[in-house]
Design a protein around this motif. Structure first.
Motif, short mmCIF file in Angstrom:
data_model
loop_
_atom_site.label_atom_id
_atom_site.label_comp_id
_atom_site.label_asym_id
_atom_site.label_seq_id
_atom_site.Cartn_x
_atom_site.Cartn_y
_atom_site.Cartn_z
N MET A 39 0.84 -1.19 0.00
CA MET A 39 0.00 0.00 0.00
C MET A 39 0.88 1.25 0.00
SD MET A 39 -3.18 1.17 0.17
CE MET A 39 -4.20 -0.12 0.89
N ARG A 40 0.64 2.15 -0.92
CA ARG A 40 1.44 3.37 -1.00
C ARG A 40 1.00 4.36 0.07
NH1 ARG A 40 1.01 5.08 -7.22
NH2 ARG A 40 2.86 6.32 -6.76
N LYS A 41 1.97 5.10 0.59
CA LYS A 41 1.68 6.11 1.60
C LYS A 41 1.23 7.39 0.94
CE LYS A 41 5.13 8.05 3.78
NZ LYS A 41 6.27 8.21 4.71
N LEU A 42 0.17 8.00 1.48
CA LEU A 42 -0.30 9.29 1.00
C LEU A 42 -0.02 10.33 2.06
CD1 LEU A 42 -3.54 10.05 -0.96
CD2 LEU A 42 -2.80 11.56 0.88
N MET A 43 0.79 11.33 1.72
CA MET A 43 1.16 12.38 2.66
C MET A 43 0.60 13.72 2.20
SD MET A 43 4.88 13.95 3.76
CE MET A 43 5.13 13.05 5.29
N VAL A 44 -0.06 14.41 3.11
CA VAL A 44 -0.52 15.77 2.88
C VAL A 44 0.47 16.73 3.51
CG1 VAL A 44 -2.26 17.47 3.58
CG2 VAL A 44 -2.98 15.24 2.70
N THR A 45 1.02 17.64 2.72
CA THR A 45 1.91 18.69 3.22
C THR A 45 1.20 20.02 3.06
OG1 THR A 45 3.95 17.50 2.72
CG2 THR A 45 4.10 19.89 2.91
N THR A 46 1.01 20.72 4.18
CA THR A 46 0.18 21.92 4.16
C THR A 46 0.82 23.05 4.95
OG1 THR A 46 -1.76 20.45 4.17
CG2 THR A 46 -2.15 22.78 4.54
N PHE A 47 0.75 24.26 4.39
CA PHE A 47 1.12 25.47 5.11
C PHE A 47 -0.14 26.01 5.79
CE2 PHE A 47 4.20 26.46 1.37
CZ PHE A 47 4.99 25.39 1.74
N VAL A 48 -0.07 26.24 7.10
CA VAL A 48 -1.21 26.81 7.81
C VAL A 48 -0.75 27.95 8.71
CG1 VAL A 48 -2.51 24.63 7.80
CG2 VAL A 48 -1.10 25.20 9.77
N SER A 49 -1.65 28.90 8.92
CA SER A 49 -1.40 29.93 9.92
C SER A 49 -1.63 29.33 11.31
CB SER A 49 -2.35 31.11 9.69
OG SER A 49 -3.69 30.70 9.88
N LEU A 50 -1.24 30.07 12.34
CA LEU A 50 -1.41 29.57 13.70
C LEU A 50 -2.88 29.32 14.02
CD1 LEU A 50 -0.04 28.80 16.35
CD2 LEU A 50 -0.20 31.19 17.05
N ASP A 51 -3.78 30.07 13.38
CA ASP A 51 -5.21 29.85 13.61
C ASP A 51 -5.82 28.90 12.58
OD1 ASP A 51 -4.76 31.87 11.74
OD2 ASP A 51 -6.63 32.91 12.16
N GLY A 52 -4.98 28.14 11.87
CA GLY A 52 -5.46 27.02 11.08
C GLY A 52 -5.86 27.30 9.65
N VAL A 53 -5.63 28.53 9.16
CA VAL A 53 -6.01 28.86 7.79
C VAL A 53 -4.95 28.37 6.81
CG1 VAL A 53 -6.48 30.75 6.18
CG2 VAL A 53 -7.35 30.86 8.52
N MET A 54 -5.39 27.74 5.72
CA MET A 54 -4.47 27.26 4.70
C MET A 54 -4.68 27.95 3.36
SD MET A 54 -5.95 23.51 3.55
CE MET A 54 -4.79 23.46 2.19
N GLN A 55 -5.60 28.89 3.29
CA GLN A 55 -5.97 29.51 2.02
C GLN A 55 -4.90 30.47 1.52
OE1 GLN A 55 -9.90 31.14 2.09
NE2 GLN A 55 -9.83 31.90 0.00
N ALA A 56 -4.52 30.32 0.27
CA ALA A 56 -3.65 31.26 -0.46
C ALA A 56 -2.39 31.65 0.28
CB ALA A 56 -4.45 32.52 -0.82
N ILE A 59 -9.61 13.50 3.82
CA ILE A 59 -9.80 13.33 5.26
C ILE A 59 -11.12 12.63 5.55
CG2 ILE A 59 -10.15 14.55 7.44
CD1 ILE A 59 -8.22 16.71 6.39
N GLU A 60 -12.17 13.07 4.87
CA GLU A 60 -13.51 12.50 5.09
C GLU A 60 -13.52 11.00 4.84
OE1 GLU A 60 -18.12 13.17 3.51
OE2 GLU A 60 -16.45 14.33 2.66
N HIS A 61 -12.73 10.55 3.86
CA HIS A 61 -12.72 9.13 3.50
C HIS A 61 -11.53 8.38 4.08
CE1 HIS A 61 -16.13 9.25 0.68
NE2 HIS A 61 -15.74 10.48 0.43
N ASP A 62 -10.84 9.00 5.03
CA ASP A 62 -9.76 8.34 5.78
C ASP A 62 -8.67 7.81 4.85
OD1 ASP A 62 -8.44 7.49 8.05
OD2 ASP A 62 -9.48 5.56 8.13
N LEU A 63 -8.22 8.67 3.92
CA LEU A 63 -7.24 8.25 2.93
C LEU A 63 -5.85 8.83 3.18
CD1 LEU A 63 -9.51 8.57 -0.23
CD2 LEU A 63 -8.60 6.45 0.74
N VAL A 64 -5.70 9.67 4.20
CA VAL A 64 -4.41 10.30 4.49
C VAL A 64 -3.65 9.47 5.52
CG1 VAL A 64 -3.25 12.38 5.30
CG2 VAL A 64 -5.41 12.57 4.04
N ASP A 65 -2.42 9.10 5.18
CA ASP A 65 -1.58 8.33 6.10
C ASP A 65 -0.74 9.23 7.00
OD1 ASP A 65 -2.16 5.59 5.06
OD2 ASP A 65 -1.33 6.47 3.24
#
Length: 215
Positions: A1-18, A147-153
């Motif tokens: 099974m291949r690993k799926l990794m999400v890499t995300t930039f977020v602000s301290l209050d959790g915003v990831m937009q733009a 996330i909803e479908h539990d696909l992120v490792d």
């Protein structure tokens, strides 16, 4: 099974937009695009280079595909991130695109969750080994579906020392309760906290107070 990794930039209050530019994503009248840029230094760029060069495939949503396909082909041939972005296999989840022209890109068809499950189950053809890492960058709407479908490792979350206020958040609609294990954490010279978490079963619960002994 291949690993799926999400890499995300977020602000301290959790915003990831733009995080990367003023016109990257103005949905909802968002006016704070580019909030991550002042915090990028050589050490953080080196970290992201190491991460990206590890990818066996990219999985992106339509908006991120449009941004990447318009910019990364302009990178110099010796750009370590750009050369990887251009050469790696790319899978695009979109309900609106009919074709994708960026080299080595494939448009996923049918149900996104089913298509991603199939990608994760693909081997690399090597003897006794699983396929390489699938990475998701940006792609806020797609991440909610994963996330909803539990696909992120694994989640690699880069928390920037800034409060943005309103905007799209990493853990938004569809987030399901899940336990996580911290694998690694470090800090950039500019104060960005980089933490990697792996799925670790279900959420565990308890009670705290002097009457429980957990105080």
């Amino acid at each position: 099974m291949r690993k799926l990794m999400v890499t995300t930039f977020v602000s301290l209050d959790g915003v990831m937009q733009a995080p990367g530019g003023s016109d990257e994503d103005r949905d909802g009248g968002f006016e704070h695009g580019g909030w991550s840029v002042p915090h990028f230094g050589a050490d953080l760029i080196e970290r992201m280079t190491t991460v990206v060069r590890r990818a066996d495939a990219l999985l992106v949503g339509r908006r991120t595909y449009d941004i990447f396909a318009a910019t990364w082909p302009l990178a110099e041939a010796d750009d370590p991130i750009g050369s990887k972005m251009n050469s790696v296999r790319k899978y695009v989840a979109s309900r609106t695109l009919d074709t994708v022209s960026w080299q080595n890109s494939t448009l996923l068809t049918g149900d996104v969750a089913d298509a991603v499950r199939a990608l994760k189950q693909e081997g690399d053809g090597g003897e006794g080994g699983d396929g390489g890492e699938i990475q998701v960058h940006g792609s806020g709407d797609l991440i909610q579906t994963l996330i909803e479908h539990d696909l992120v490792d694994e989640f690699q979350v880069l928390v920037f020392p800034v409060l943005v206020g309103s905007g799209k958040r990493l853990f938004g609609r569809g987030t399901v309760p899940a336990g996580l294990k911290l694998l690694d954490t470090t800090k950039s010279d500019s104060g960005v906290v980089i933490s990697t978490y792996a799925r670790a079963g279900k959420v565990e619960y308890g009670a705290m107070g002097p009457e429980t002994g957990n105080w």
